[in-house]
Design a protein around this motif. Sequence first.
Motif, PDB file in Angstrom:
ATOM      1  N   LYS A  85      23.584  48.384  27.435  1.00  0.00           N
ATOM      2  CA  LYS A  85      22.333  48.190  28.161  1.00  0.00           C
ATOM      3  C   LYS A  85      21.553  49.487  28.379  1.00  0.00           C
ATOM      4  O   LYS A  85      20.397  49.444  28.785  1.00  0.00           O
ATOM      5  CB  LYS A  85      22.632  47.540  29.523  1.00  0.00           C
ATOM      6  N   ARG A  86      22.203  50.632  28.091  1.00  0.00           N
ATOM      7  CA  ARG A  86      21.560  51.927  28.273  1.00  0.00           C
ATOM      8  C   ARG A  86      21.739  52.743  26.984  1.00  0.00           C
ATOM      9  O   ARG A  86      22.489  53.729  26.944  1.00  0.00           O
ATOM     10  CB  ARG A  86      22.148  52.660  29.492  1.00  0.00           C
ATOM     11  N   ASN A 112      21.497  45.526  45.897  1.00  0.00           N
ATOM     12  CA  ASN A 112      20.711  46.297  44.934  1.00  0.00           C
ATOM     13  C   ASN A 112      20.427  47.724  45.396  1.00  0.00           C
ATOM     14  O   ASN A 112      19.845  48.508  44.647  1.00  0.00           O
ATOM     15  CB  ASN A 112      19.378  45.591  44.652  1.00  0.00           C
ATOM     16  N   ASN A 113      20.846  48.040  46.623  1.00  0.00           N
ATOM     17  CA  ASN A 113      20.589  49.376  47.173  1.00  0.00           C
ATOM     18  C   ASN A 113      21.565  49.611  48.320  1.00  0.00           C
ATOM     19  O   ASN A 113      21.221  49.432  49.482  1.00  0.00           O
ATOM     20  CB  ASN A 113      19.140  49.486  47.644  1.00  0.00           C
ATOM     21  N   GLY A 127      18.248  56.926  41.303  1.00  0.00           N
ATOM     22  CA  GLY A 127      17.542  55.764  41.830  1.00  0.00           C
ATOM     23  C   GLY A 127      18.460  54.967  42.757  1.00  0.00           C
ATOM     24  O   GLY A 127      19.511  55.441  43.181  1.00  0.00           O
ATOM     25  N   ILE A 149      23.477  44.457  35.379  1.00  0.00           N
ATOM     26  CA  ILE A 149      22.537  45.257  36.177  1.00  0.00           C
ATOM     27  C   ILE A 149      22.375  46.684  35.662  1.00  0.00           C
ATOM     28  O   ILE A 149      21.573  47.443  36.185  1.00  0.00           O
ATOM     29  CB  ILE A 149      22.962  45.294  37.666  1.00  0.00           C
ATOM     30  N   ALA A 151      20.991  48.087  33.105  1.00  0.00           N
ATOM     31  CA  ALA A 151      19.695  48.532  32.587  1.00  0.00           C
ATOM     32  C   ALA A 151      18.824  49.127  33.691  1.00  0.00           C
ATOM     33  O   ALA A 151      18.053  50.061  33.451  1.00  0.00           O
ATOM     34  CB  ALA A 151      18.977  47.369  31.913  1.00  0.00           C
ATOM     35  N   ASP A 152      18.941  48.612  34.909  1.00  0.00           N
ATOM     36  CA  ASP A 152      18.116  49.068  36.030  1.00  0.00           C
ATOM     37  C   ASP A 152      18.842  50.007  36.975  1.00  0.00           C
ATOM     38  O   ASP A 152      18.233  50.542  37.905  1.00  0.00           O
ATOM     39  CB  ASP A 152      17.608  47.864  36.828  1.00  0.00           C
ATOM     40  N   HIS A 153      20.150  50.204  36.753  1.00  0.00           N
ATOM     41  CA  HIS A 153      20.950  50.992  37.692  1.00  0.00           C
ATOM     42  C   HIS A 153      21.929  51.895  36.948  1.00  0.00           C
ATOM     43  O   HIS A 153      23.033  51.461  36.598  1.00  0.00           O
ATOM     44  CB  HIS A 153      21.720  50.067  38.641  1.00  0.00           C
ATOM     45  N   LYS A 211      11.279  58.762  37.604  1.00  0.00           N
ATOM     46  CA  LYS A 211      11.608  57.433  37.072  1.00  0.00           C
ATOM     47  C   LYS A 211      12.809  57.483  36.155  1.00  0.00           C
ATOM     48  O   LYS A 211      12.895  58.321  35.271  1.00  0.00           O
ATOM     49  CB  LYS A 211      10.411  56.849  36.310  1.00  0.00           C
ATOM     50  N   LYS A 212      13.764  56.544  36.360  1.00  0.00           N
ATOM     51  CA  LYS A 212      14.997  56.497  35.574  1.00  0.00           C
ATOM     52  C   LYS A 212      14.885  55.463  34.468  1.00  0.00           C
ATOM     53  O   LYS A 212      14.245  54.443  34.640  1.00  0.00           O
ATOM     54  CB  LYS A 212      16.206  56.193  36.479  1.00  0.00           C
TER      55      LYS A 212
END
Length: 212
Positions: A85-86, A112-113, A127, A149, A151-153, A211-212
């Motif tokens: 995903k990365r 998510n955080n 992030g 998750i 891709a976003d983390h 931005k990551k």
Amino acid sequence: MFLEENQAKEQIVAFAKSIFDRGLTSGASANMSVRIEEGWVMTPTNTCFGFLNADELSVVALDGTLLKGLPPSKEFRLHKAMYDKRPDDRCIIHLHSTYATALSCLPAENANNVVPTYTPYLTMRLGPIAMVPYFAPGDDHLAEAVGEIAADHPGIIMANHGPIVSAQTVESCVYGMEELEESCKLALLLQGLPANKLTNEQISTLLTRFKK
């Protein structure tokens, strides 16, 4: 650009020993991988970060086939799930570091955080840090949960287990893991105290700029 196999091995041995010497992991509880063109180089199963031998490191093909060295960590599926995903990332580290692991045992108000934002540095490097539910180490469901998750983390905490971090270079992966551990330490030290967190506007500015 991919590192050459020998370069990847040298960096794993050097940075893993630094991580061990500074007490961020102990025993045979951690694993690390570096992407190369053929697949990735990874710490073998049941090995200690403080005493790695470059010639024994696992060289694994993209499909998980062992090409040379000792058998890889049982967490290789976890690493593969993040790399899938990365695709621009070149290093993944998973530790059982004290403070991030302690935080992994607490209930998450926001999955998510999960790490409170008291300073800007974790946001700048990784992030928001997400948490996935508990699955046994090496379980395919754990790899699936992380992959969903990743891709976003680039920074994830696995419940009752510990942190995993992915980055585009070995150095940035190590620094990201260190910042995650320090941020978890702050979160636990300040728990229950009326400490000031960064505002949503301040966090948004950081996320836009870094931005990551």
